[in-house]
Design an enzyme around this catalytic site. Structure first.
Site, PDB file in Angstrom:
ATOM      1  N   CYS A 187     -89.549  28.650 -64.078  1.00  0.00           N
ATOM      2  CA  CYS A 187     -88.085  28.697 -64.216  1.00  0.00           C
ATOM      3  C   CYS A 187     -87.437  29.404 -63.090  1.00  0.00           C
ATOM      4  O   CYS A 187     -87.618  30.618 -63.022  1.00  0.00           O
ATOM      5  CB  CYS A 187     -87.746  29.236 -65.732  1.00  0.00           C
ATOM      6  SG  CYS A 187     -86.208  29.239 -66.046  1.00  0.00           S
ATOM      7  N   CYS A 234     -82.390  31.950 -63.562  1.00  0.00           N
ATOM      8  CA  CYS A 234     -81.937  33.385 -63.208  1.00  0.00           C
ATOM      9  C   CYS A 234     -82.061  33.367 -61.673  1.00  0.00           C
ATOM     10  O   CYS A 234     -82.987  34.075 -61.104  1.00  0.00           O
ATOM     11  CB  CYS A 234     -82.490  34.416 -63.941  1.00  0.00           C
ATOM     12  SG  CYS A 234     -82.252  34.234 -65.716  1.00  0.00           S
ATOM     13  N   GLU A 264     -56.354  26.099 -78.691  1.00  0.00           N
ATOM     14  CA  GLU A 264     -57.448  25.744 -78.148  1.00  0.00           C
ATOM     15  C   GLU A 264     -57.667  24.303 -78.582  1.00  0.00           C
ATOM     16  O   GLU A 264     -57.137  23.614 -79.716  1.00  0.00           O
ATOM     17  CB  GLU A 264     -58.383  26.440 -79.027  1.00  0.00           C
ATOM     18  CG  GLU A 264     -59.723  26.019 -79.056  1.00  0.00           C
ATOM     19  CD  GLU A 264     -60.556  25.930 -77.599  1.00  0.00           C
ATOM     20  OE1 GLU A 264     -61.104  25.152 -77.259  1.00  0.00           O
ATOM     21  OE2 GLU A 264     -60.395  26.850 -76.892  1.00  0.00           O
ATOM     22  N   ASN A 274     -57.654  32.045 -70.593  1.00  0.00           N
ATOM     23  CA  ASN A 274     -59.128  32.129 -70.358  1.00  0.00           C
ATOM     24  C   ASN A 274     -59.979  30.726 -70.320  1.00  0.00           C
ATOM     25  O   ASN A 274     -60.568  30.316 -71.252  1.00  0.00           O
ATOM     26  CB  ASN A 274     -59.807  32.915 -71.401  1.00  0.00           C
ATOM     27  CG  ASN A 274     -61.481  33.253 -71.168  1.00  0.00           C
ATOM     28  OD1 ASN A 274     -61.755  33.517 -70.132  1.00  0.00           O
ATOM     29  ND2 ASN A 274     -62.116  33.137 -72.600  1.00  0.00           N
ATOM     30  N   CYS A 298     -64.236  33.279 -65.515  1.00  0.00           N
ATOM     31  CA  CYS A 298     -65.762  33.324 -65.228  1.00  0.00           C
ATOM     32  C   CYS A 298     -65.916  32.621 -64.053  1.00  0.00           C
ATOM     33  O   CYS A 298     -67.231  32.336 -63.634  1.00  0.00           O
ATOM     34  CB  CYS A 298     -66.543  32.673 -66.531  1.00  0.00           C
ATOM     35  SG  CYS A 298     -66.106  30.610 -66.527  1.00  0.00           S
TER      36      CYS A 298
END
Length: 389
Positions: free
Chosen positions: A11, A14, A271, A321, A348
């Site tokens: 994997c 990350c 939303e 956001n 983000c």
């Protein structure tokens, strides 16, 4: 942080695994400063907020592979075969502890893992969310109603084997598509909502609602926005892309330490996902006992851009956001032409934030802070206070 899966090449999700954490955080802050300095050379940068390096993910989205007798939980390799990551080090310990019982439940229920190459099988994903209390929500993503019956049949055993379990659902996703879940959700437990406490606020998370995966950093993010808003003390706020109401309810005016002129601010949360709006309304109703206070905090299921463009009045402050793609040209142009004096932009994706700021030259970054929502990866959260130049 060291990871056996990464070291073995099983994997590589990350991408920063093995890099010293202090270096990760410093590089993220340097990137944010480089991207945002053109839009606020004199901005005040608050100290970056570090995360725990491991065990921080409170939501695990696990692909189910293997066989009924030996299921795997993790990802798929290049050939579409399951790679087992049941000891993944970034997942919260409480979720890892639940995996053995969940794997046993798959076998007991006879749920055949979906085989991507042959397009056969039933069980596609397990989605597990852990609240700060330790309570769990588990969602089985399956292809047919027949599998719902199988999950229902094994549920009493699973509840006995997994005491923290509060909510169990079966999501129907029959298509061969690279998406996580379908639209139909069957709640199989008496409880359909996972209480999720962040700071002094209890959010109410329904199955298809979005919740930040790093609870400690989410708490710091909401607290930072609350501090800025309490300092500015606007009478009215829009929270665009409000999700389950984390920002909106933190900014409502009854948060700890608030001493503004009104007991409760006028807050409108917008939303697109109806499930998230329902979650936000549940949290609001639980938090506010007075009908008048509830009326001052409204949640609307609508597209954020369409809502803003159709509005006849503008609030004193807007918080946004958005998803990783950013606001988009229409909403950025609306803020530029009609937006209030102050905007709080939580992002983000610092690159899409910079792109949106370029379309909003009337605003300058006054304050900014990096919060490391996603250690071991290149992703991070950055929150900015924008002010009309």
């Amino acid at each position: 942080m060291q990871c056996d899966y990464f070291d073995a090449g099983l994997c590589r999700s990350c991408t920063l695994m093995g890099q010293p954490y202090a270096q990760q955080l410093a590089e993220k802050e340097a990137l944010a400063r480089r991207l945002l300095t053109p839009f606020g050379a004199d901005a005040q940068w608050l100290a970056a907020v570090a995360s725990d390096e491991s065990g921080f993910r409170a939501k695990a989205k696990m692909v189910v592979g293997g066989t009924v007798e030996q299921p795997t939980l993790g990802i798929l390799d290049g050939a579409g075969r399951g790679v087992d990551l049941r000891r993944c080090g970034i997942i919260a310990p409480g979720i890892l502890a639940a995996f053995p019982a969940l794997i046993a439940a798959i076998t007991r229920a006879g749920l055949e893992p979906y085989d991507v190459p042959s397009r056969r099988g039933e069980l596609k994903h397990l989605i597990v969310t852990e609240a700060p209390s330790g309570q769990l929500m588990v969602r089985f993503v399956v292809r047919s109603e027949e599998s719902v019956t199988r999950v229902r049949g094994v549920l009493p055993w699973l509840q006995d084997a997994l005491p923290p379990l509060r909510v169990v659902t079966a999501n129907i996703h029959p298509e061969h598509k690279a998406v996580l879940e379908g639209e139909v959700e069957h709640v199989l437990t008496d409880q359909s909502v996972l209480p999720f406490t962040v700071n002094d606020l209890e959010l109410q998370v329904r199955p298809q609602s979005f919740v930040q995966t790093n609870t400690a950093i989410a708490a710091a993010l909401y607290a930072q926005a609350r501090d800025w808003v309490d300092e500015l003390d606007p009478g009215s706020v829009w929270d665009l892309y409000c999700g389950v109401g984390g920002f909106a309810l933190h900014l409502s005016g009854l948060s700890s330490g608030y001493s503004g002129g009104s007991a409760v601010r006028e807050v409108v949360g917008v939303e697109a996902a109806p499930d998230a709006v329902a979650s936000a309304e549940l949290a609001r109703d639980a938090r506010y006992s007075e009908p008048g206070d509830r009326q001052r905090i409204r949640f609307i299921a609508a597209d954020a851009t369409a809502f803003a463009l159709a509005a006849t009045e503008v609030p004193e402050l807007v918080i946004v956001n958005p998803p990783r793609r950013g606001l988009g040209s229409e909403l950025a142009e609306w803020l530029q032409s009609r937006g209030p004096r102050h905007v709080i932009y939580s992002s983000c994706n610092a690159e899409s934030l910079a792109r949106d700021l370029a379309a909003m030259p009337g605003y300058q970054v006054r304050r900014a802070r990096v919060l490391d929502m996603f250690p071991q990866s290149t992703h991070f959260e950055v929150i900015t206070l924008l002010e009309r130049a």
